[in-house]
Write an enzyme that holds these catalytic residues in place. Structure first.
Site, PDB file in Angstrom:
ATOM      1  N   GLU A 110       0.844  -1.197   0.000  1.00 47.55           N
ATOM      2  CA  GLU A 110       0.000   0.000   0.000  1.00 47.55           C
ATOM      3  C   GLU A 110       0.881   1.249   0.000  1.00 47.55           C
ATOM      4  O   GLU A 110       1.921   1.277   0.653  1.00 47.55           O
ATOM      5  CB  GLU A 110      -0.872  -0.044   1.270  1.00 47.55           C
ATOM      6  CG  GLU A 110      -1.954   1.001   1.335  1.00 47.55           C
ATOM      7  CD  GLU A 110      -2.858   0.828   2.571  1.00 47.55           C
ATOM      8  OE1 GLU A 110      -3.240  -0.317   2.911  1.00 47.55           O
ATOM      9  OE2 GLU A 110      -3.145   1.851   3.198  1.00 47.55           O
ATOM     10  N   ASP A 112       0.271   5.307   0.624  1.00 47.61           N
ATOM     11  CA  ASP A 112      -0.808   6.172   1.140  1.00 47.61           C
ATOM     12  C   ASP A 112      -0.506   7.650   1.179  1.00 47.61           C
ATOM     13  O   ASP A 112       0.522   8.056   1.726  1.00 47.61           O
ATOM     14  CB  ASP A 112      -1.050   5.879   2.638  1.00 47.61           C
ATOM     15  CG  ASP A 112      -1.690   4.569   2.892  1.00 47.61           C
ATOM     16  OD1 ASP A 112      -2.372   4.067   2.006  1.00 47.61           O
ATOM     17  OD2 ASP A 112      -1.496   4.046   4.010  1.00 47.61           O
ATOM     18  N   GLU A 114      -2.756  10.526   3.111  1.00 46.93           N
ATOM     19  CA  GLU A 114      -3.965  10.820   3.883  1.00 46.93           C
ATOM     20  C   GLU A 114      -3.892  12.283   4.308  1.00 46.93           C
ATOM     21  O   GLU A 114      -2.846  12.729   4.787  1.00 46.93           O
ATOM     22  CB  GLU A 114      -4.082   9.916   5.111  1.00 46.93           C
ATOM     23  CG  GLU A 114      -4.462   8.494   4.738  1.00 46.93           C
ATOM     24  CD  GLU A 114      -4.634   7.574   5.935  1.00 46.93           C
ATOM     25  OE1 GLU A 114      -5.329   6.570   5.786  1.00 46.93           O
ATOM     26  OE2 GLU A 114      -4.071   7.855   7.008  1.00 46.93           O
TER      27      GLU A 114
END
Ligand SMILES: *[C@@H]1O[C@H](CO)[C@@H](O)[C@H](O)[C@H]1NC(C)=O
Ligand SMILES: *[C@@H]1O[C@H](CO)[C@@H](O)[C@H](O)[C@H]1NC(C)=O
Ligand SMILES: *[C@@H]1O[C@H](CO)[C@@H](O)[C@H](O)[C@H]1NC(C)=O
Ligand SMILES: *[C@@H]1O[C@H](CO)[C@@H](O)[C@H](O)[C@H]1NC(C)=O
Ligand SMILES: *[C@@H]1O[C@H](CO)[C@@H](O)[C@H](O)[C@H]1NC(C)=O
Length: 301
Positions: A110, A112, A114
Site C-alpha cells: 500500500e 498512502d 492521507e
C-alpha cells in the site's frame, strides 16, 4: 512569458491570438484527462460520492451517518498516478481524505496519502505511509506550503521497480527506495488499485484525537479531478507493459530523483516535515527499522 506583456500595440493582436491558442490547448489537455466514469467505480457512501460535469469532477462527502469512497476499475503494477484534490474547506477537523494505492489481502502492499483535516486556519497535515507485505508503520507527516482547500493541487505517486516517490505539485516530499538488495521488502509483485475516500477519524486524526468533528458543519466535501494514470495496467496476470518499455515512451518506469528534485525534497523535509518514523528513536528502543539505518542518504527518505 512576462516579456510578452511588454509588447507594442501592433503586437497586441498576436498576443491575444497566442493566449486563445493556449486556452484551446489547455482544454484539449483537460478532455485528455478523461472521464472519471471510465476509471472509477463508486464503492460506498450511498449517494455521497458524486460524478459531476460529465465525469470531469468527483465529489466525496461525509456526514454523521457515513463517508464515501471510490476505487479504480483497473489494477496497476507500476505507474505515475496523478490526481488533483481540493480538500474540505473551513473546519475539517476530525475528517480524513485518503488517496492511495493498495493491493488486497493480509500481505498487501500500500502507498498512502492521507489528508488530516483541522480547525479553520490551522494547517492540514499530509500523512504518508508505505506498506510492504502487510507491514506499514512507516509514517511521515508534512504540512503544505499552500492552503490545500483554496484550490485544486496535484498529488502524485510515482511507483516503479526502483523507487516510490510522493509528489505535491511536482515537488517530491518523500522517497521510498527499493532496498531489496539490503533485505528490505519493496512492493513490486502485487498489482494495486487506486482508492479515494472521505471518512471520520476524529478518534486520532486532529491533534491526535483531541479535536473532534463538528457535525454542525456537515456535510463535508472534497473534490477530485484530472486523474491521470501513466501506468502498467494489470489484467489477467499480464501487464500492459510487458512488451514495450522504452524510456522514451514510459519515462516514469525508470524515473528516479534527479539532483534538482533531491534539493526540492531536502527543502520540504527541512521546512515542512512534521513527523518522521525514522527520526523517532523513542518509538524504537530496540533500534530503528532497517530502511532507516541502511545509510545516511536513505534514512531521511
Ligand atoms: C492542526 O493544527 C494544530 C495547531 O496548529 C497542529 O498542531 C496540528 O498538527 C494540525 N494538524 C492536525 C491534523 O492535527
Ligand atoms: C517492462 O516493464 C515491466 C514492469 O517493470 C516488466 O515486468 C517487464 O518485464 C518489462 N519488459 C521488458 C521487455 O523489459
Ligand atoms: C511501443 O510504444 C510506442 C509508443 O506508444 C509505439 O509507437 C510502438 O509501436 C510500440 N512498439 C511495440 C513493439 O508495441
Ligand atoms: C547509500 O545509498 C545510496 C542509494 O541507495 C547509494 O547510492 C550510496 O552509495 C549508499 N552509501 C553508502 C555509504 O552505503
Ligand atoms: C550518519 O548520521 C549520524 C546521525 O545523524 C551521524 O552522526 C553520522 O556521522 C552520519 N554518518 C555519515 C557517514 O554521514
Amino acid at each position: 512569458m512576462a516579456s510578452c506583456f511588454c509588447t507594442t500595440i501592433s503586437n497586441a493582436k498576436l498576443v491575444v491570438e497566442f493566449f486563445i491558442l493556449l486556452l484551446l490547448l489547455g482544454s484539449c489537455t483537460l478532455s485528455f484527462a478523461g472521464n472519471l466514469n471510465q476509471d472509477f467505480d463508486i464503492t460506498w457512501g450511498d449517494g455521497r460520492a458524486k460524478l459531476l460535469d460529465n465525469g470531469k469532477l468527483l465529489t466525496l462527502s461525509l456526514d454523521k451517518a457515513s463517508g464515501s469512497g471510490i476505487q479504480s476499475k483497473h489494477e496497476y503494477l507500476f505507474g505515475k498516478i496523478d490526481f488533483q484534490l481540493k480538500l474540505v474547506p473551513g473546519n475539517s477537523a476530525g475528517t480524513v481524505t485518503a488517496y492511495y494505492l493498495s493491493s488486497q489481502g493480509p500481505m498487501h502492499d500500500e502507498i498512502d496519502f492521507e489528508f488530516l483535516g483541522n480547525l479553520s486556519g490551522d494547517p492540514y497535515l499530509v500523512h504518508t505511509n508505505v506498506y510492504t507485505q502487510g507491514k506499514g508503520d512507516r509514517e511521515q507527516q508534512f504540512y503544505l506550503w499552500f492552503d490545500p482547500t483554496a484550490d485544486f493541487h496535484t498529488y502524485s505517486i510515482l511507483w516503479n521497480p526502483q523507487t516510490i516517490i510522493f509528489y505535491v505539485d511536482g515537488t517530491p516530499i518523500r522517497v521510498f527506495k527499493n532496498l531489496e538488495s539490503r533485505g528490505i521488502p519493496f512492493p513490486k509483485n502485487q498489482a494495486m488499485r487506486v482508492y479515494s475516500s472521505l471518512w471520520n477519524a476524529d478518534d486520532w486524526a486532529t491533534r491526535g484525537g483531541l479535536v473532534k468533528t463538528d457535525w454542525s458543519q456537515a456535510p463535508f466535501t472534497v473534490s477530485l479531478r484530472n486523474f491521470r494514470a501513466n501506468a502498467c495496467v494489470w489484467k489477467s496476470t499480464k501487464s500492459s507493459c510487458s512488451a514495450n518499455n522504452s524510456s522514451s515512451t514510459k519515462p516514469w518506469l525508470s524515473e528516479e530523483l534527479d539532483a534538482a528534485s533531491a534539493s526540492r525534497l531536502k527543502w520540504v523535509q527541512e521546512n515542512y516535515m512534521v513527523y518522521n518514523y525514522c527520526a523517532d528513536a523513542k518509538r524504537y528502543p530496540q533500534g530503528l527499522p532497517p530502511e532507516c539505518t541502511v545509510n545516511n542518504t536513505t534514512n531521511k527518505n
